[in-house]
Design an enzyme around this catalytic site. Structure first.
Site, PDB file in Angstrom:
ATOM      1  CG  ASP A 195      -0.183  -0.022   2.538  1.00 34.35           C
ATOM      2  OD1 ASP A 195       0.525   0.972   2.818  1.00 34.35           O
ATOM      3  OD2 ASP A 195      -0.283  -1.021   3.292  1.00 34.35           O
ATOM      4  CD  GLU A 255       0.416 -11.972  18.396  1.00 32.55           C
ATOM      5  OE1 GLU A 255       0.414 -12.796  17.469  1.00 32.55           O
ATOM      6  OE2 GLU A 255      -0.512 -11.847  19.209  1.00 32.55           O
ATOM      7  CG  HIS A 290       7.174  -8.151  -0.210  1.00 33.83           C
ATOM      8  ND1 HIS A 290       6.662  -8.576   0.984  1.00 33.83           N
ATOM      9  CD2 HIS A 290       8.393  -8.747  -0.328  1.00 33.83           C
ATOM     10  CE1 HIS A 290       7.535  -9.396   1.582  1.00 33.83           C
ATOM     11  NE2 HIS A 290       8.588  -9.517   0.797  1.00 33.83           N
TER      12      HIS A 290
END
Ligand SMILES: [Zn+2]
Length: 240
Positions: free
Chosen positions: A99, A210, A114
């Site tokens: 994006d 996390e 990417h």
């Protein structure tokens, strides 16, 4: 390793976690995009050769979502743009995201390893150009004028990530490596922290929701939403 002084360059790696907080579906999460489509069909060159219509439809839908569904950069994107403006040693942003939220937030030194949803390239001419509309098989290449030769400028499975030489050089010379919102499971990005540590000069920190699969490789880790962690961390290092 100590925190760098302001003359040291910083390399920031960002992944899906930072875009997810702007409301974009991730590709690799359990309920992400790759769980709903056949990856071989829409994200490999073989799939593209077999059914380019299906591939174009898939990326056209992603491109429309990015443009039209009110997706905006979040405080983490804006904080990284501020870091680039205010850090004297220079900041290179390496993103796994396709994006344009970093650019919309104001970052200018961005490498999309990417690829980019808003770019396409010609199989013959090869240089990418900006494309924010739908792409069809019948769309003519603006350079060579041929139909059927344009593809999304995204790195498909089995293809080599972009700008790797420049990225590895930046990693080898940085004083701080910050990894934000990545799973730590997708190579080569997951190995960047190792590359930095092998050279031994830089502080390394993971900012993530996390612990990632690569968490134990970092000198420092902080966990929570990127939109909170990143502005706080940027404020901290700019304050010295
Ligand atoms: Zn062409």
């Amino acid at each position: 390793m100590p925190m760098p002084t302001k003359t040291h360059p910083i390399v920031v790696l960002t992944g899906a976690g930072i875009s997810k907080e702007s409301g974009l579906d991730t590709f690799r999460d359990k309920d992400g995009i790759w769980s709903k489509v056949n990856v071989e069909d829409v994200a490999t060159f073989t799939g593209f050769q077999r059914d380019p219509d299906q591939v174009h439809a898939f990326y056209n839908a992603r491109r429309r979502t990015l443009k039209e569904s009110g997706i905006e950069p979040n405080p983490a994107h804006f904080a990284l743009a501020r870091l680039e403006r205010e850090w004297p040693g220079g900041v290179l942003l390496v993103t796994q995201n396709i994006d344009d939220l970093h650019e919309r937030a104001g970052s200018t030194q961005v490498l999309h390893m990417h690829g980019e949803l808003n770019k396409i390239r010609c199989l013959d001419c090869d240089s990418p150009f900006v494309w924010e509309r739908d792409l069809e098989i019948s769309t003519l290449c603006p350079d060579c004028g041929r139909p059927g030769v344009l593809r999304p400028h995204v790195v498909w499975f089995g293809e080599v990530p972009l700008d790797m030489e420049e990225i590895m050089e930046a990693l080898s010379g940085c004083g701080l490596f910050i990894s934000i919102g990545t799973s730590g499971s997708v190579y080569p990005a997951a190995g960047f922290v190792n590359s930095v540590r092998r050279i031994g000069m830089a502080h390394t920190i993971e900012l993530n929701l996390e612990p990632s699969d690569a968490a134990t490789m970092f000198a420092e880790t902080r966990y929570g939403p990127a939109s909170a962690l990143v502005p706080a961390f940027v404020e901290e290092i700019l304050a010295g």
